[in-house]
Design a protein around this motif. Structure first.
Motif, short mmCIF file in Angstrom:
data_model
loop_
_atom_site.label_atom_id
_atom_site.label_comp_id
_atom_site.label_asym_id
_atom_site.label_seq_id
_atom_site.Cartn_x
_atom_site.Cartn_y
_atom_site.Cartn_z
N GLY A 190 23.11 48.00 42.69
CA GLY A 190 23.57 47.87 44.06
C GLY A 190 23.41 49.12 44.90
N VAL A 191 23.24 50.27 44.25
CA VAL A 191 23.16 51.52 45.00
C VAL A 191 21.92 52.35 44.69
CG1 VAL A 191 25.66 51.69 45.29
CG2 VAL A 191 24.59 52.77 43.31
N VAL A 192 21.16 51.96 43.66
CA VAL A 192 19.95 52.70 43.28
C VAL A 192 18.75 51.76 43.44
CG1 VAL A 192 18.76 54.00 41.47
CG2 VAL A 192 21.26 54.12 41.66
N SER A 193 17.76 52.18 44.18
CA SER A 193 16.59 51.34 44.47
C SER A 193 15.73 51.15 43.22
CB SER A 193 15.74 51.98 45.57
OG SER A 193 15.11 53.16 45.09
N ASP A 194 14.91 50.10 43.26
CA ASP A 194 13.98 49.85 42.15
C ASP A 194 13.02 51.02 41.97
OD1 ASP A 194 15.22 47.44 41.87
OD2 ASP A 194 13.47 46.21 42.37
N GLU A 196 13.65 54.19 42.45
CA GLU A 196 14.36 55.26 41.75
C GLU A 196 14.67 54.88 40.31
OE1 GLU A 196 15.03 58.40 42.72
OE2 GLU A 196 13.66 57.86 44.34
N ILE A 197 14.96 53.59 40.07
CA ILE A 197 15.16 53.13 38.69
C ILE A 197 13.90 53.37 37.88
CG2 ILE A 197 15.46 51.07 37.26
CD1 ILE A 197 17.44 50.04 39.37
N ALA A 198 12.75 53.01 38.45
CA ALA A 198 11.47 53.18 37.74
C ALA A 198 11.22 54.66 37.42
CB ALA A 198 10.33 52.61 38.57
N LYS A 199 11.56 55.55 38.35
CA LYS A 199 11.36 56.98 38.10
C LYS A 199 12.17 57.45 36.90
CE LYS A 199 10.22 58.41 42.85
NZ LYS A 199 10.69 59.18 44.03
N VAL A 210 18.87 57.26 30.61
CA VAL A 210 20.13 56.61 30.94
C VAL A 210 21.02 57.55 31.75
CG1 VAL A 210 22.29 55.77 29.95
CG2 VAL A 210 20.10 54.96 29.05
N ASP A 211 21.09 58.81 31.34
CA ASP A 211 21.90 59.78 32.08
C ASP A 211 21.40 59.92 33.52
OD1 ASP A 211 23.46 60.24 29.88
OD2 ASP A 211 22.49 62.13 29.33
N SER A 212 20.09 59.88 33.69
CA SER A 212 19.50 59.98 35.02
C SER A 212 19.90 58.79 35.89
CB SER A 212 17.97 60.07 34.92
OG SER A 212 17.37 60.01 36.19
N LEU A 213 19.88 57.60 35.32
CA LEU A 213 20.25 56.40 36.06
C LEU A 213 21.71 56.46 36.51
CD1 LEU A 213 18.46 53.75 33.84
CD2 LEU A 213 17.91 54.23 36.23
N VAL A 214 22.60 56.81 35.59
CA VAL A 214 24.02 56.88 35.94
C VAL A 214 24.26 57.96 36.99
CG1 VAL A 214 26.34 57.36 35.05
CG2 VAL A 214 24.76 55.97 33.71
N LYS A 216 22.23 59.00 39.28
CA LYS A 216 21.75 58.53 40.59
C LYS A 216 22.78 57.61 41.25
CE LYS A 216 16.78 59.03 39.83
NZ LYS A 216 15.48 58.39 39.58
N ALA A 217 23.43 56.77 40.46
CA ALA A 217 24.49 55.92 41.02
C ALA A 217 25.64 56.78 41.53
CB ALA A 217 24.98 54.93 39.97
N ILE A 218 26.02 57.80 40.77
CA ILE A 218 27.10 58.69 41.19
C ILE A 218 26.70 59.46 42.45
CG2 ILE A 218 28.38 60.77 40.52
CD1 ILE A 218 28.33 59.66 37.64
N ASP A 219 25.47 59.93 42.50
CA ASP A 219 25.00 60.65 43.68
C ASP A 219 25.03 59.78 44.93
OD1 ASP A 219 24.57 62.88 42.12
OD2 ASP A 219 22.40 62.56 41.91
N ASN A 220 24.92 58.46 44.74
CA ASN A 220 24.93 57.52 45.86
C ASN A 220 26.32 56.93 46.13
OD1 ASN A 220 22.20 57.85 46.42
ND2 ASN A 220 21.57 56.18 45.09
N GLY A 221 27.33 57.56 45.56
CA GLY A 221 28.71 57.17 45.85
C GLY A 221 29.41 56.36 44.79
N ALA A 222 28.67 55.72 43.89
CA ALA A 222 29.22 54.94 42.77
C ALA A 222 30.50 54.19 43.16
CB ALA A 222 29.48 55.86 41.57
#
Length: 251
Positions: A190-194, A196-199, A210-214, A216-222
């Protein structure tokens, strides 16, 4: 050919919620994420009930029928829990799972948790969100971008709630060695684009990915709980499973 998953999983409460209603399972043969709903001390009961049901019913030979039967069994257990405790009335959960069966992968899906495949730098969404805005997008009434800001974007149209029969989306696909499958709650998607997920999925080390994905969600407000399960199709895997309930996660 028989394959297994190398797995990593992580669940984070996020920056807004005061407790974690997600649950997940990372196992050499199956990946699953459930996102509970129904308020404090109820959403996590629903999600953990369904994930525990999946784990307790693991089999040596997965099938689409097994997926449907297991999801319905989890729903019956939710119904029983609500009958015993009126405060849990109205609870429910999403569920997305992918199981390996020889050289095939079998998918079961209810709600807005998601499953992606990633191979040769190509990210593909394998599930369709069962939400009000997803239906509007499918009918061409709003765009995908408009769906991200729609006032009813969190309205789930299909869930495992113990109250009615469950319409489970199922899919069988061929798999290749090295394919990665990402199963996640909407706290990530819901907060990380496809893009950015692919990156993040390009990162070779699964834990770092996995740490990178989580992060990114936190950086976008989580604003919601963030749960990520990543499995890479491999051979001769020898590892313990990971079973996470929201109530078990450090907050």
């Amino acid at each position: 050919m028989s394959y297994q998953f190398r797995t990593v999983a992580r669940s984070d409460v996020g920056l807004v919620r005061d407790h974690n209603e997600d649950a997940c399972l990372a196992h050499p043969q199956i990946l699953a994420v459930a996102d509970g709903m129904g308020g404090h001390a109820a959403g996590e009961v629903a999600s953990s009930t369904v994930i525990t049901t999946v784990f307790e019913n693991l089999t040596s030979g997965f099938s689409i029928d097994w997926i449907i039967n297991t999801i319905n069994l989890g729903s019956k257990k939710i119904a029983t829990a609500m009958k015993k405790d009126r405060e849990k009335q109205g609870m429910g959960t999403t569920l997305s799972l992918i199981a390996l069966a020889g050289d095939k992968a079998l998918i079961g899906h209810v709600g807005d948790t998601r499953i992606y495949s990633f191979i040769d730098d190509n990210l593909e969404l394998l599930t369709q969100d069962h939400t009000y805005v997803a239906e509007l997008v499918a009918r061409g009434e709003i765009t995908a971008d408009e769906a991200n800001y729609h006032p009813r974007r969190n309205l789930i149209m299909r869930a495992i709630d113990g109250a009615k029969s469950i319409d489970v989306d199922t899919l069988e696909i061929d798999i290749d060695l090295g394919t990665r499958f990402l199963v996640c709650s909407d706290g990530l998607s819901g907060v990380v684009s496809d893009i950015e997920i692919a990156k993040s999925l390009q990162i070779e080390d699964l834990t770092l990915a996995v740490d990178s994905l989580v992060q990114k969600a936190i950086d976008n407000g989580a604003p919601d709980n963030v749960t990520v399960v990543l499995g890479e199709v491999s051979e001769n895997v020898s590892e313990d499973f990971i079973l996470i309930h929201g109530a078990d996660v450090d907050e």
